[in-house]
Design a protein around this motif. Structure first.
Motif, mmCIF file in Angstrom:
data_model
loop_
_atom_site.group_PDB
_atom_site.id
_atom_site.type_symbol
_atom_site.label_atom_id
_atom_site.label_comp_id
_atom_site.label_asym_id
_atom_site.label_seq_id
_atom_site.Cartn_x
_atom_site.Cartn_y
_atom_site.Cartn_z
ATOM 1 N N LEU A 57 0.847 -1.186 0.000
ATOM 2 C CA LEU A 57 0.000 0.000 0.000
ATOM 3 C C LEU A 57 0.884 1.237 0.000
ATOM 4 C CD1 LEU A 57 -2.600 -1.033 2.740
ATOM 5 C CD2 LEU A 57 -2.969 -1.067 0.266
ATOM 6 N N VAL A 58 0.273 2.343 -0.375
ATOM 7 C CA VAL A 58 0.994 3.608 -0.288
ATOM 8 C C VAL A 58 1.140 3.959 1.182
ATOM 9 C CG1 VAL A 58 0.955 6.053 -0.874
ATOM 10 C CG2 VAL A 58 0.083 4.352 -2.502
ATOM 11 N N PRO A 59 2.325 4.231 1.681
ATOM 12 C CA PRO A 59 2.515 4.549 3.108
ATOM 13 C C PRO A 59 1.657 5.725 3.539
ATOM 14 C CG PRO A 59 4.624 4.210 2.026
ATOM 15 C CD PRO A 59 3.604 4.236 0.940
ATOM 16 N N SER A 60 1.222 5.651 4.778
ATOM 17 C CA SER A 60 0.286 6.666 5.285
ATOM 18 C C SER A 60 0.961 7.948 5.734
ATOM 19 C CB SER A 60 -0.521 6.080 6.451
ATOM 20 O OG SER A 60 0.357 5.665 7.498
ATOM 21 N N TYR A 61 2.236 7.880 6.037
ATOM 22 C CA TYR A 61 2.882 9.078 6.574
ATOM 23 C C TYR A 61 4.001 9.560 5.658
ATOM 24 C CZ TYR A 61 4.534 12.458 9.961
ATOM 25 O OH TYR A 61 4.885 13.627 10.587
#
Length: 710
Positions: A57-61
């Motif tokens: 997934l695309v990292p959240s931070y």
């Protein structure tokens, strides 16, 4: 407390990763942009590098102010709705080399500043129609290496300049696919499954400069297929299955400069070249099945600079075939079946600089080079040439390089070795892989500019010391793969700028001559080649040892049982001269002795059983006598010997019984003249000597050790 445990577990996994030097697949709850993405500033802005992290997934931070976001080489499979909506400043997004199979139509919403998006090397089957609605400033879209079957509907991207859809599964293109792409300049549809191009297949692409249709399955191009591409400069149609191109297929392409038709199935020069190609500069027809070139084959290509006809089936090239190509600089005719070229075949090519005729069936070049006044490089390797006329390159006033490797030359042809113009301008000459057996001091004229000379893999077994006396600027010399046994160090004295001489693959006789040559090379810092070190072939004790090791000591190894070639060349005239001189000295001594002491012998009648003989002293005894010393002759009839002085007759008559053995002088030689029957003539003073009896003391008692004293 939970946050501390989470952080502790993460650092444990991170430590294990460092120790094992392997990247671990961490659970998503442990992933954050702050922890696994690298962030740094570049000249363009902030770069957020999350590539190669095995992310799903695309990292959240990830920071919101990224200018470049790199998510390539991960394991992302889907792009969800509004995934990048918070990256308002993002201009470049790299999602290549993932496993993306589907993209939500609103995945890129909010990316109003995006200019580059890379989705290459994924598994996309289609692009939803409104996927790039908000990316109105997009300039580059890369969709290569996916599974797209139809071009994407992206007509609203009116600022798009480069579209790459290569290595997909497109089977056809229609004009509606490009509607609205008014700024597109580069379109790459290579490596798909296109079979046919119809009229107006690229309608609306008025600003396209480069169109790549290579590596498809095209077999037909209809008339006016490219009529809308009025600004097209580069068209790549190589590696297709084209057998025929309609006459008006390239109509109105007045700005095209480069056309690539390499590796197709064309049997003749397309007639379409005669319409609207006035600006063409580079034409590539390599790898087709063209058999013949006529005088009108390249009509209206007056600005053509490069013509590549390599790897066809050319057998016939008519005279003046290239007359209408006054700007041609390079002509490639290699890998064909040309046996004969007319003398006027290259008339009109006054600007030609490179001519490549390698790997044909030429036996003679005749006068084909005479019109090529500006020729710089001529490649004639892999033919059957055995003779080059003396004036072949006389008109080529700017010739720099000649390659005639792998032909049938048995000697250095006069057309090369004594070229008038080449002697001043030629810098590279290659005669490798020819059956050249000998090079003499007159094989090469003066080559004042020659820097590279290749004589590899010929049949040379000897090089005279003055073979290269007129090459003052030679830098490298290839003598590898021959049958040379030695070289004279004096040869290097004529090559003051030599930096390398390639010697491997010869039959080197590692004795003094070669030792001196090697030592002289070493003292001047001349290299012996970098690919392979030369080794000794003889004497047996050094066979297989490199010259560098064999000549590491200062003393040379000389074989006392044989003379080297250089020694034989020097000794033969000395020995012959010495023999002639000795013969003349002996002849003079004999003539002088004959004038001072004339010798005669007179026959004396015999009386019954006796015969008269006159003794002749040996030359040694004559020379030892002075003018006053008496001469003692053998006794006559048992009487005492009689003394005579040298001023009178030196012979004394004596009666010799048949059983009487003649005496020998103290030197073991005895000269006698047997007197014939009465009335005989004067006997010659040079008669054969009286043969000695076998029991004479001067003979060896052992029969195996006997030797004739004469």
């Amino acid at each position: 407390m939970g946050a501390q445990v989470k952080s502790f577990l993460y650092w444990i996994l991170f430590t294990i990763q460092l120790v094992s030097c392997q990247r671990l697949s961490l659970p998503n709850e442990f992933l954050s942009g702050k922890d696994i993405c690298d962030t740094f500033m570049s000249a363009l802005g902030k770069v957020c590098d999350c590539s190669g992290r095995l992310l799903h997934l695309v990292p959240s931070y990830v920071p919101d102010d990224c200018f470049i976001l790199d998510l390539s080489a991960n394991e992302i499979s889907n792009i969800e709705r509004h995934t990048f909506v918070r990256f308002q400043q993002l201009e470049r997004l790299y999602l290549n080399s993932n496993n993306i199979q589907a993209i939500h139509p609103h995945a890129f919403d909010g990316l109003s500043n995006l200019t580059v998006i890379d989705l290459a090397n994924n598994k996309l089957l289609e692009i939803p129609p409104r996927t790039f609605t908000d990316t109105r400033y997009l300039q580059v879209l890369n969709l290569t290496h996916n599974n797209l079957r139809v071009p994407p509907t992206i007509g609203h991207l009116n600022r798009l300049q480069e579209l790459i859809i290569s290595h997909n599964s497109l089977r056809f293109v229609t004009s509606s696919a490009w509607t609205g792409l008014i700024a597109l300049r580069i379109l790459n549809i290579s490596s798909n499954h296109l079979v046919k191009l119809y009229a107006d297949s690229f309608k609306g692409l008025r600003y396209v400069v480069t169109l790549d249709l290579s590596h498809n399955s095209l077999n037909t191009i209809q008339n006016k297929a490219f009529s809308s591409l009025v600004r097209l400069e580069v068209l790549k149609l190589n590696d297709n299955q084209l057998t025929k191109i309609d006459e008006n297929a390239f109509l109105d392409l007045s700005m095209m400069t480069r056309l690539d038709l390499q590796n197709n199935q064309l049997f003749s020069i397309p007639l379409s070249f005669q319409n609207g190609f006035s600006s063409l500069k580079h034409l590539n027809l390599q790898g087709n099945k063209i058999v013949e070139i006529s005088i009108n084959s390249f009509k209206h290509l007056s600005n053509l600079n490069v013509l590549n006809l390599n790897d066809n089936r050319l057998q016939i090239v008519a005279g003046r075939s290239f007359l209408l190509l006054p700007q041609l600089v390079m002509l490639d005719l290699r890998n064909n079946q040309i046996e004969v070229l007319p003398a006027d075949v290259f008339i009109g090519l006054r600007t030609l600089k490179v001519l490549d005729l390698r790997n044909n069936r030429l036996k003679n070049v005749g006068k084909i080079m005479h019109p090529l006044f500006n020729l710089e490089t001529v490649l004639l390797s892999d033919n059957m040439i055995s003779y080059i006329p003396v004036d072949t390159f006389d008109q080529c006033a700017r010739i720099i390089e000649i390659r005639i490797d792998h032909n049938n030359l048995t000697y250095i042809p006069e057309g090369i070795g004594h070229s008038k113009t080449g002697s001043q301008t030629l810098k590279g000459l290659s005669l490798a892989d020819n059956p050249i057996k000998e090079i003499s001091a007159t094989s090469f004229g003066r080559f004042s500019s020659l820097q590279l000379l290749r004589l590899s893999n010929t049949q040379l077994n000897i090089l005279p010391i003055d073979a290269f006396t007129q090459m003052p600027r030679l830098l490298q010399l290839w003598l590898d793969g021959n049958q040379l046994t030695t070289l004279h160090k004096g040869m290097l004295g004529f090559l003051p700028r030599l930096t390398a001489i390639h010697l491997q693959g010869n039959l080197w006789d590692c004795q003094c001559d070669l030792h001196y040559f090697w030592s002289y090379m070493d003292s001047r810092g001349i290299s012996s080649g970098i690919d392979e070190k030369p080794v000794c072939h003889s004497p047996p004790i050094l066979s297989g040892v490199t010259l560098e090791v064999a000549f590491a000591v200062k003393e040379c190894l000389e074989d006392n049982g044989a003379f080297s070639v250089m020694e034989i060349e020097i000794l033969i005239p000395i020995i012959v001269g010495a023999i002639v001189l000795m013969f003349l000295i002996v002849a003079c001594i004999c003539i002088t002795a004959g004038h001072k002491n004339p010798i005669y012998a007179k026959t004396i009648p015999s009386d019954g059983n006796t015969a008269r003989a006159m003794s002749l002293p040996s030359f040694a005894s004559l020379n030892s006598m002075s003018s006053s010393s008496p001469l003692t002759l053998p006794p006559r009839n048992g009487t005492n010997s009689t003394r005579y002085h040298n001023h009178s007759s030196i012979f004394h008559e004596r009666k010799l019984h048949r059983t009487t053995r003649p005496n020998l002088d103290r030197q073991g030689s005895y000269l006698s003249i047997n007197v014939p029957t009465p009335g005989g003539e004067y006997a010659s003073p040079y008669a054969q000597p009286y043969s000695q009896p076998r029991d004479h003391p001067s003979w060896f008692q052992d029969s195996d050790q006997r030797e004739d004293i004469y």
